[in-house]
Design a protein around this motif. Structure first.
Motif, PDB file in Angstrom:
ATOM      1  N   ILE A  31      75.059  44.303  83.832  1.00  0.00           N
ATOM      2  CA  ILE A  31      75.856  44.581  82.584  1.00  0.00           C
ATOM      3  C   ILE A  31      75.234  45.826  81.942  1.00  0.00           C
ATOM      4  O   ILE A  31      76.038  47.031  81.627  1.00  0.00           O
ATOM      5  CB  ILE A  31      76.131  43.653  81.298  1.00  0.00           C
ATOM      6  CG1 ILE A  31      76.255  42.078  81.912  1.00  0.00           C
ATOM      7  CG2 ILE A  31      76.843  43.852  80.242  1.00  0.00           C
ATOM      8  CD1 ILE A  31      77.646  41.924  82.093  1.00  0.00           C
TER       9      ILE A  31
ATOM     10  N   ARG B 262      75.374  47.415  73.391  1.00  0.00           N
ATOM     11  CA  ARG B 262      75.012  48.241  74.448  1.00  0.00           C
ATOM     12  C   ARG B 262      74.284  49.280  73.783  1.00  0.00           C
ATOM     13  O   ARG B 262      74.490  49.923  72.777  1.00  0.00           O
ATOM     14  CB  ARG B 262      76.166  48.779  75.015  1.00  0.00           C
ATOM     15  CG  ARG B 262      77.034  47.625  76.045  1.00  0.00           C
ATOM     16  CD  ARG B 262      78.241  48.171  76.619  1.00  0.00           C
ATOM     17  NE  ARG B 262      78.948  47.078  77.437  1.00  0.00           N
ATOM     18  CZ  ARG B 262      79.070  46.942  78.652  1.00  0.00           C
ATOM     19  NH1 ARG B 262      78.432  47.834  79.593  1.00  0.00           N
ATOM     20  NH2 ARG B 262      79.480  45.739  79.129  1.00  0.00           N
TER      21      ARG B 262
ATOM     22  N   GLU C  28      69.285  43.808  70.318  1.00  0.00           N
ATOM     23  CA  GLU C  28      69.807  42.723  69.319  1.00  0.00           C
ATOM     24  C   GLU C  28      70.034  43.651  68.129  1.00  0.00           C
ATOM     25  O   GLU C  28      68.955  44.455  67.584  1.00  0.00           O
ATOM     26  CB  GLU C  28      68.693  41.760  69.348  1.00  0.00           C
ATOM     27  CG  GLU C  28      68.666  40.918  70.651  1.00  0.00           C
ATOM     28  CD  GLU C  28      67.438  39.776  70.350  1.00  0.00           C
ATOM     29  OE1 GLU C  28      66.956  39.836  69.409  1.00  0.00           O
ATOM     30  OE2 GLU C  28      67.411  39.171  71.344  1.00  0.00           O
TER      31      GLU C  28
ATOM     32  N   ASN D 170      74.478  41.790  70.852  1.00  0.00           N
ATOM     33  CA  ASN D 170      73.888  42.464  71.867  1.00  0.00           C
ATOM     34  C   ASN D 170      74.706  43.757  72.043  1.00  0.00           C
ATOM     35  O   ASN D 170      75.559  43.812  72.651  1.00  0.00           O
ATOM     36  CB  ASN D 170      73.559  41.570  72.938  1.00  0.00           C
ATOM     37  CG  ASN D 170      72.887  40.425  73.018  1.00  0.00           C
ATOM     38  OD1 ASN D 170      71.878  40.419  72.169  1.00  0.00           O
ATOM     39  ND2 ASN D 170      73.054  39.172  73.528  1.00  0.00           N
TER      40      ASN D 170
ATOM     41  N   ASP E 236      67.482  44.532  79.223  1.00  0.00           N
ATOM     42  CA  ASP E 236      68.633  44.938  80.226  1.00  0.00           C
ATOM     43  C   ASP E 236      69.362  43.386  80.632  1.00  0.00           C
ATOM     44  O   ASP E 236      68.555  42.454  80.835  1.00  0.00           O
ATOM     45  CB  ASP E 236      68.096  45.207  81.727  1.00  0.00           C
ATOM     46  CG  ASP E 236      68.993  45.544  82.686  1.00  0.00           C
ATOM     47  OD1 ASP E 236      70.234  45.908  82.348  1.00  0.00           O
ATOM     48  OD2 ASP E 236      68.486  45.365  84.088  1.00  0.00           O
ATOM     49  N   ILE E 237      70.469  43.376  80.461  1.00  0.00           N
ATOM     50  CA  ILE E 237      71.289  42.273  81.023  1.00  0.00           C
ATOM     51  C   ILE E 237      71.582  42.673  82.441  1.00  0.00           C
ATOM     52  O   ILE E 237      72.722  43.410  82.697  1.00  0.00           O
ATOM     53  CB  ILE E 237      72.623  42.081  79.912  1.00  0.00           C
ATOM     54  CG1 ILE E 237      72.182  41.756  78.478  1.00  0.00           C
ATOM     55  CG2 ILE E 237      73.260  40.793  80.490  1.00  0.00           C
ATOM     56  CD1 ILE E 237      73.124  41.615  77.597  1.00  0.00           C
ATOM     57  N   PRO E 238      71.142  41.902  83.225  1.00  0.00           N
ATOM     58  CA  PRO E 238      71.340  42.344  84.698  1.00  0.00           C
ATOM     59  C   PRO E 238      72.920  42.439  84.991  1.00  0.00           C
ATOM     60  O   PRO E 238      73.783  41.591  84.692  1.00  0.00           O
ATOM     61  CB  PRO E 238      70.835  41.133  85.699  1.00  0.00           C
ATOM     62  CG  PRO E 238      69.710  40.646  84.599  1.00  0.00           C
ATOM     63  CD  PRO E 238      70.295  40.882  83.155  1.00  0.00           C
TER      64      PRO E 238
ATOM     65  N   ARG F 156      80.938  39.266  70.152  1.00  0.00           N
ATOM     66  CA  ARG F 156      80.907  39.499  71.695  1.00  0.00           C
ATOM     67  C   ARG F 156      82.179  40.396  72.133  1.00  0.00           C
ATOM     68  O   ARG F 156      83.108  40.318  71.681  1.00  0.00           O
ATOM     69  CB  ARG F 156      80.756  38.220  72.250  1.00  0.00           C
ATOM     70  CG  ARG F 156      79.741  37.502  71.988  1.00  0.00           C
ATOM     71  CD  ARG F 156      79.354  36.236  72.685  1.00  0.00           C
ATOM     72  NE  ARG F 156      79.089  36.773  74.101  1.00  0.00           N
ATOM     73  CZ  ARG F 156      79.265  35.940  75.213  1.00  0.00           C
ATOM     74  NH1 ARG F 156      79.426  34.754  75.187  1.00  0.00           N
ATOM     75  NH2 ARG F 156      78.806  36.632  76.528  1.00  0.00           N
TER      76      ARG F 156
ATOM     77  N   ARG G 203      83.680  44.917  82.395  1.00  0.00           N
ATOM     78  CA  ARG G 203      83.294  44.199  83.419  1.00  0.00           C
ATOM     79  C   ARG G 203      83.783  44.939  84.589  1.00  0.00           C
ATOM     80  O   ARG G 203      84.095  44.270  85.924  1.00  0.00           O
ATOM     81  CB  ARG G 203      83.711  42.777  83.458  1.00  0.00           C
ATOM     82  CG  ARG G 203      83.295  41.987  82.280  1.00  0.00           C
ATOM     83  CD  ARG G 203      81.691  41.658  82.608  1.00  0.00           C
ATOM     84  NE  ARG G 203      81.286  40.725  81.858  1.00  0.00           N
ATOM     85  CZ  ARG G 203      80.798  41.243  80.585  1.00  0.00           C
ATOM     86  NH1 ARG G 203      80.530  42.089  80.255  1.00  0.00           N
ATOM     87  NH2 ARG G 203      80.327  40.175  79.781  1.00  0.00           N
TER      88      ARG G 203
ATOM     89  N   HIS H 217      70.716  46.883  76.225  1.00  0.00           N
ATOM     90  CA  HIS H 217      71.382  46.578  75.203  1.00  0.00           C
ATOM     91  C   HIS H 217      69.900  46.525  74.246  1.00  0.00           C
ATOM     92  O   HIS H 217      68.851  46.511  74.355  1.00  0.00           O
ATOM     93  CB  HIS H 217      71.756  45.064  75.237  1.00  0.00           C
ATOM     94  CG  HIS H 217      73.105  44.884  76.083  1.00  0.00           C
ATOM     95  ND1 HIS H 217      73.189  45.074  77.357  1.00  0.00           N
ATOM     96  CD2 HIS H 217      74.475  44.696  75.303  1.00  0.00           C
ATOM     97  CE1 HIS H 217      74.447  45.087  77.620  1.00  0.00           C
ATOM     98  NE2 HIS H 217      75.085  44.943  76.453  1.00  0.00           N
TER      99      HIS H 217
END
Length: 143
Positions: A132, A108, A137, A106, A128-130, A70, A19, A135
């Motif tokens: 982050i 990267r 699955e 998920n 795309d995970i905005p 996670r 993060r 990724h």
């Protein structure tokens, strides 16, 4: 050595690695304190070098009971030493004892090869995970 750790013990590495140094309060995940969530740390010299959180989540309901991996992270100074693999291997054995059907994440995009080496299969196109990043699955059957 892999150990069970407290939810708050994962936050410093989540902040540092996942993060971009955000405050610890912004690094908490919904579900971190659920009764069926557990957190693992690879501990060396009394310091946590790598972390993973595992949360009950039947993302592929037709496949049975699932857990989601996670917030997996290893301190940048300690990468490539097998700590992450040790965490996943520990989690897999633990989840098998409880008859869990699969583990998923998920992943990267930059870590997809790592997961493939551990037996995970890709279940999606890249997304795309905005804020982050990109990724896939990925899923590992445990039965």
């Amino acid at each position: 050595m892999v150990k069970f750790i407290l939810p708050e013990e994962v936050l410093p590495l989540r902040s540092l690695v996942l993060r971009n140094g955000k405050p610890l309060t912004e690094c908490e995940f919904e579900g971190d304190r659920n009764y069926d969530t557990f957190h693992l740390g690879y501990v060396e010299n009394d310091k946590i070098r790598s972390i993973a959180s595992l949360m009950r989540n039947d993302y592929f309901p037709e496949e049975g009971e699932g857990y989601q991996l996670r917030g997996m992270a290893t301190h940048p100074d300690f990468g490539g030493r097998g700590y992450g693999a040790a965490l996943i291997n520990f989690a897999v054995e633990y989840l098998k004892e409880y008859q869990t059907d699969y583990l998923w994440c998920n992943a990267r995009s930059s870590a997809a090869t790592f997961y493939k080496k551990l037996g995970f299969i890709n279940e999606s196109p890249e997304f795309d995970i905005p804020g982050i990043g990109f990724h896939y699955e990925m899923r590992l059957k445990l039965k």
